[in-house]
Scaffold this motif. Structure first.
Motif, PDB file in Angstrom:
ATOM      1  N   GLN A 133     148.183 -16.997 134.171  1.00  0.00           N
ATOM      2  CA  GLN A 133     148.194 -15.616 134.640  1.00  0.00           C
ATOM      3  C   GLN A 133     149.613 -15.033 134.562  1.00  0.00           C
ATOM      4  O   GLN A 133     149.799 -13.881 134.144  1.00  0.00           O
ATOM      5  N   ARG A 134     150.611 -15.832 134.975  1.00  0.00           N
ATOM      6  CA  ARG A 134     151.998 -15.377 134.871  1.00  0.00           C
ATOM      7  C   ARG A 134     152.386 -15.152 133.420  1.00  0.00           C
ATOM      8  O   ARG A 134     153.085 -14.184 133.086  1.00  0.00           O
ATOM      9  N   LEU A 135     151.936 -16.043 132.533  1.00  0.00           N
ATOM     10  CA  LEU A 135     152.218 -15.898 131.105  1.00  0.00           C
ATOM     11  C   LEU A 135     151.577 -14.626 130.551  1.00  0.00           C
ATOM     12  O   LEU A 135     152.176 -13.909 129.745  1.00  0.00           O
ATOM     13  N   SER A 146     153.716 -11.590 129.002  1.00  0.00           N
ATOM     14  CA  SER A 146     153.444 -11.170 127.624  1.00  0.00           C
ATOM     15  C   SER A 146     153.103  -9.688 127.573  1.00  0.00           C
ATOM     16  O   SER A 146     153.528  -8.966 126.664  1.00  0.00           O
ATOM     17  N   PHE A 147     152.307  -9.224 128.537  1.00  0.00           N
ATOM     18  CA  PHE A 147     151.955  -7.815 128.588  1.00  0.00           C
ATOM     19  C   PHE A 147     153.200  -6.945 128.803  1.00  0.00           C
ATOM     20  O   PHE A 147     153.362  -5.904 128.169  1.00  0.00           O
ATOM     21  N   GLY A 148     154.106  -7.363 129.645  1.00  0.00           N
ATOM     22  CA  GLY A 148     155.338  -6.637 129.896  1.00  0.00           C
ATOM     23  C   GLY A 148     156.252  -6.603 128.681  1.00  0.00           C
ATOM     24  O   GLY A 148     156.850  -5.576 128.361  1.00  0.00           O
ATOM     25  N   VAL A 149     156.368  -7.724 128.001  1.00  0.00           N
ATOM     26  CA  VAL A 149     157.181  -7.782 126.784  1.00  0.00           C
ATOM     27  C   VAL A 149     156.586  -6.878 125.715  1.00  0.00           C
ATOM     28  O   VAL A 149     157.307  -6.159 125.019  1.00  0.00           O
ATOM     29  N   LEU A 150     155.270  -6.864 125.589  1.00  0.00           N
ATOM     30  CA  LEU A 150     154.599  -6.012 124.608  1.00  0.00           C
ATOM     31  C   LEU A 150     154.844  -4.535 124.922  1.00  0.00           C
ATOM     32  O   LEU A 150     155.163  -3.745 124.021  1.00  0.00           O
TER      33      LEU A 150
END
Length: 131
Positions: A5-7, A11-15
């Motif tokens: 979930q943290r990953l 990943s969503f934030g980096v995207l």
């Protein structure tokens, strides 16, 4: 919170960050030109280049081509001792470069607000060893 979930959140934030940066920087001139020589050449290259009658006559000769003009405006050296002089409504610049035949040339360019005009092309008689 579990690792996957943290990953997923990371990943969503980096995207989202990557999309924001791509949106902001797309279509802009993001080159960094800090040196005066590069700033002048970049300014002249971004404007439409017009040719005077004298420059058009010299371009019709066999010793120079428009490719030489383009290369000089990319890799040339601005002679600031004779340049940055008010000329009509613009500024006069002398740019030294080389032809494909290894001849030294000097371009006399008047830089206006909306255009650049190639006034004259001077052929320097000495040949230099150019890489």
């Amino acid at each position: 919170m579990k690792f996957y979930q943290r990953l997923a959140y990371y990943s969503f934030g980096v995207l989202l960050g990557a999309l924001f940066v791509a949106f902001v920087l797309t279509g802009k001139d993001t080159r960094c030109s800090y040196f005066p020589n590069e700033r002048v050449l970049n300014n002249i290259r971004t404007k439409p280049l017009k040719y005077s009658l004298e420059a058009s006559r010299k371009l019709a000769e066999d010793w120079i081509d428009t490719i030489d003009i383009k290369n000089t405006l990319t890799y040339g050296d601005v002679d600031f001792d004779k340049s940055n002089v008010k000329y009509e409504d613009g500024k006069l610049y002398w740019i030294e470069g080389y032809t494909t035949l290894k001849d030294t040339i000097q371009l006399k360019i008047v830089n206006y607000e909306t255009r650049a005009v190639l006034e004259d092309i001077v052929r320097v008689k000495t040949k230099k060893n150019v890489p």
